[in-house]
Write a protein that holds these residues in place. Structure first.
Motif, short mmCIF file in Angstrom:
data_model
loop_
_atom_site.label_atom_id
_atom_site.label_comp_id
_atom_site.label_asym_id
_atom_site.label_seq_id
_atom_site.Cartn_x
_atom_site.Cartn_y
_atom_site.Cartn_z
N GLY A 38 27.95 25.77 -14.28
CA GLY A 38 28.74 24.75 -13.60
C GLY A 38 28.52 23.34 -14.12
O GLY A 38 29.46 22.55 -14.21
N ARG A 39 27.26 23.03 -14.48
CA ARG A 39 27.00 21.66 -14.95
C ARG A 39 27.79 21.38 -16.23
O ARG A 39 28.36 20.30 -16.40
CB ARG A 39 25.51 21.48 -15.24
N ASP A 40 27.80 22.36 -17.14
CA ASP A 40 28.53 22.17 -18.40
C ASP A 40 30.02 22.04 -18.15
O ASP A 40 30.71 21.23 -18.79
CB ASP A 40 28.27 23.35 -19.35
N LEU A 41 30.53 22.85 -17.21
CA LEU A 41 31.96 22.81 -16.93
C LEU A 41 32.36 21.44 -16.37
O LEU A 41 33.40 20.88 -16.73
CB LEU A 41 32.36 23.91 -15.94
N ILE A 42 31.51 20.89 -15.51
CA ILE A 42 31.81 19.57 -14.94
C ILE A 42 31.85 18.53 -16.06
O ILE A 42 32.80 17.74 -16.16
CB ILE A 42 30.77 19.20 -13.86
N ALA A 43 30.84 18.57 -16.93
CA ALA A 43 30.79 17.60 -18.03
C ALA A 43 32.01 17.75 -18.93
O ALA A 43 32.66 16.75 -19.29
CB ALA A 43 29.50 17.79 -18.83
N ALA A 44 32.37 18.98 -19.25
CA ALA A 44 33.51 19.21 -20.14
C ALA A 44 34.81 18.76 -19.49
O ALA A 44 35.70 18.21 -20.16
CB ALA A 44 33.59 20.70 -20.52
#
Ligand code: FMN
Ligand code: SF4
Ligand code: FES
Lengths: 152, 509
Positions: free
Chosen positions: A91-97
């Motif tokens: 989830g953290r990566d998806l938010i950043a992306a």
């Protein structure tokens, strides 16, 4: 801009439809937000009057709850789950992306006003994260591609 | 041809609506008569959308389905369909469960009263109506049922207090705020078998003498809000709710209320303030909500699962329920298996299964195939467990004894890529965002907590004891568990994964 007379007429309709309820303030605020996408400032004194509350009290309620907006969001609202079970699934990566894809450095509305990206703490889709809600559409195992498609 | 396609939010998030549309379109195109039922989910989220077809020999399942799989489903020999799973009851993950509270979820049409009754619905309320008030209370007490919202308070004791109170009006409030990350049992129950919750609330009203109830559902659950609202309409039109329970009992009416995105409103007194139309700040206890609750009247506040388990207890007897479980944790618990797992979903089982069995066997380890590093049990206020604590049996006292809590039974698995310092930081950040603002240790402490974790990350060794002190202050000086229990995830991360806090330091040096 909202027309003051229209606002007042519709507002009184909404208030009237809820006055029979016990503790009507939250249902009324939800109905106002459903109508105008936010809680317009001029609504506060009208509500205070109708419910026999202080303006500060009504304002205090509006500001307490994360759901109530004081300014409108973009026509597309992307809510990304920022809670633990989705973190465990990327989830953290998806938010950043996603923020990057919309040219945002933090949560908020794009400069063209079209898309609002916000965090949400759990959508109850914790076994198929990362989860997202794009307007009314739920996404499980969301990816930058499925989010882009849903936000179109 | 009867076909079941879940309307559950997780199934929809994975494409169930498109599958349902494809089935209807294909049926219309070919003239095949199809009776489409939008049921709840059977709980095996990795197989969603899981579609069931009723055949002569019973229901048989297919999943996970896409619209492209549909034509073969309707017109070819379904036994050879590449996504065929056989009867749900034969799938080992499902067969291993003890489904009491969730017996009907995914099985029935959630909004059909005849279907509900055909599967045992209303028999609990009917038995309750035939009992004396004391017998009803005894039934709940004898079952050993404890609150499933997190605190584990005995439900029968709470109901007894409200039953004894004298007041012009009493309320039953169902806490459907389900804010804990990693939990979705309340959502699935409300979407898949809402009439059970209504029946449970009706029994509660009958037992304590309350004539009005509210279901407070978080706004993040639009599907559950829709389904509960419809179910109340169905229950009213069938005389389950209204001026007289099933035409035999006192009046009982229900209304859905929608939250507004505040985690703290899951705390019962904050929830009551919110229902009254106020800011959701926490009230000091005493007075207990049981005596001085909604609008100052005696009020039962119970979690969805606590209330939805009551009909089973009355239908099958308190003794039958109490026979399941471990120690002082009686009955079953709907585990919600989430995060980085191969087999996530809702698994109802008797208390007592070890955490290791749940994570390694039931969940099947991580979806990424990497080793498990930590498991957070009980939501954002729950501790992180390392694999060395996997022998802990699932029970209230057992988890408490290991410095944790079971909470609402959410189990979130992380693989070895997780940075526990970041998780500790998140716990503080979440507390800061969601604090109701009433106590300084929570409101200010959580903000300091984020800063302190950042100092540790930046390599400041003097910040470590500060973090420990801060956790002590929050634990001792907070009015409710938001500030009081945030130290659980923070301190468990620090205690069990010290390397993640030291490595940052070394990197900075
Ligand atoms: C910050 C906080 C959040 C809570 N959130 C919930 C929740 O979402 N759902 C719930 O049932 N209980 C929640 N609780 C527990 C309630 O205060 C209360 O104990 C519970 O609703 C009682 O019902 P039960 O006895 O059936 O568990 C929360 C408590 C705290 C301190
Ligand atoms: S601990 Fe935090 S959330 Fe709980 S009452 Fe105090 S300030 Fe409010
Ligand atoms: S934690 Fe993301 S949906 Fe629950």
């Amino acid at each position: 801009m909202l027309d003051a007379a229209d606002l007042s007429a519709r507002l009184h309709e909404i208030i009237g439809a809820h006055l029979g309820l016990e503790g009507p303030l939250l249902p009324i605020l939800h109905a106002i937000q459903a109508e105008w996408g936010h809680i317009p400032d001029p609504a506060i004194p009208v509500l205070a009057n109708a419910l026999n509350l202080g303006r500060a009290e009504v304002h205090g309620v509006v500001s307490f709850y994360h759901d109530f907006r004081t300014t409108p969001a973009g026509p597309t609202v992307v809510k990304l789950c920022a809670a633990e079970a989705c973190q465990a699934q990327g989830g953290r990566d998806l938010i950043a992306a996603t923020l990057r894809a919309f040219g945002l450095s933090t949560y908020g509305t794009t400069p063209d006003g079209k898309v609002t990206v916000e965090p949400v703490y759990c959508l109850g889709l914790c076994a198929c994260g990362p989860a997202a809600l794009v307007n009314d559409r739920l996404l499980g195992r969301a990816t930058p591609a499925t989010l882009r498609e849903a936000a179109r | 041809m009867r076909i079941y396609v879940p309307r559950d939010a997780a199934a929809r998030a994975l494409g169930a609506d498109a599958v349902a549309e494809a089935i209807l379109a294909e049926a219309a195109r070919t003239g095949l008569p199809v009776d489409l039922v939008r049921n709840g989910s059977r709980g095996m989220v990795w197989l969603e959308p899981l579609v069931e077809i009723e055949t002569r020999s019973g229901r048989t399942a297919f999943g996970p389905l896409t619209p492209e799989d549909v034509p073969a489903l309707l017109f070819e020999d379904i036994t050879t369909h590449p996504k065929a799973l056989g009867p749900v009851e034969d799938i080992p993950w499902f067969a291993r469960q003890t489904r009491l509270t969730f017996a009907r979820v995914g099985l029935i049409d959630p909004l059909s009263m005849p279907d509900y009754e055909r599967h045992g619905g209303l028999s609990g309320l009917r038995r309750a109506l035939a009992m004396t008030p004391d017998e009803r209370l005894d039934e709940v007490k004898t079952s050993g049922l404890r609150g499933r919202g997190g605190a584990g308070f005995p439900t029968g004791v709470k109901w007894g207090t409200v039953a004894l109170a004298q007041a012009p009006r009493k309320y039953i409030v169902c806490n459907a705020d389900e804010g804990d990350s990693g939990t979705f049992a309340d959502r699935m129950l409300m979407e898949g078998d809402p009439l059970t919750l209504i029946e449970g609330m009706a029994i509660a009203g009958l037992t304590v003498g309350a004539t009005r109830g509210y279901v407070y559902i978080r706004s993040e659950y639009p599907d559950a809000i829709h389904q509960m609202t419809e179910a109340i309409r169905v229950a009213t039109s069938h005389g389950l709710l209204g001026p007289s329970l099933l035409g035999q009992g006192p009046a009982f009416d229900l209304e859905v209320r929608v939250g507004a995105g505040a985690y703290v409103c899951g705390e019962e007194t904050s929830l009551l303030n919110s229902l009254e139309g106020k800011r959701g700040t926490v009230r000091a206890k005493p007075p207990l909500p049981a005596l001085h609750g909604l609008f100052g009247q005696p009020t039962v506040v119970n979690n969805v699962i606590s209330l939805a388990t009551v009909p089973w207890i009355f239908a099958n007897g308190a003794g039958a329920y109490k026979d399941f479980g471990l120690g002082r944790s009686r009955g079953t618990i709907p585990l919600q298996i989430a995060g980085n797992v191969r087999h996530g979903g809702l698994f109802e089982t008797a208390f007592g299964m070890s955490l290791g069995e749940i994570v390694e066997d039931i969940a099947g380890g991580t979806a990424t195939g990497r080793p498990v590093k930590a498991v957070q049990v009980g939501g954002p206020l729950g501790a992180y467990f390392p694999p060395s604590k996997f022998a802990t049996p699932f029970g209230y006292e057992e988890f408490d004894g290991q410095g944790g809590l079971i909470g609402h039974a959410g189990i979130v698995v992380f693989d070895d890529s997780v940075d526990m310092l970041q998780q500790a930081r998140f716990a503080m950040e979440f507390c800061a965002v969601e604090s109701c603002g009433k106590c300084t240790p929570c409101r200010i402490g959580a903000v300091r907590g984020v800063e302190t974790v950042d100092r540790i990350a930046a390599g400041d060794p003097s910040a470590l004891p500060l973090l420990v002190d801060l956790c002590d202050t929050m634990r001792d000086g907070s009015l409710c568990a938001l500030g009081g229990f945030t130290p659980y995830p923070v301190m468990s991360a620090l205690t069990h994964f010290p390397d993640d806090f030291a490595r940052q330091r070394e990197a900075a040096e």
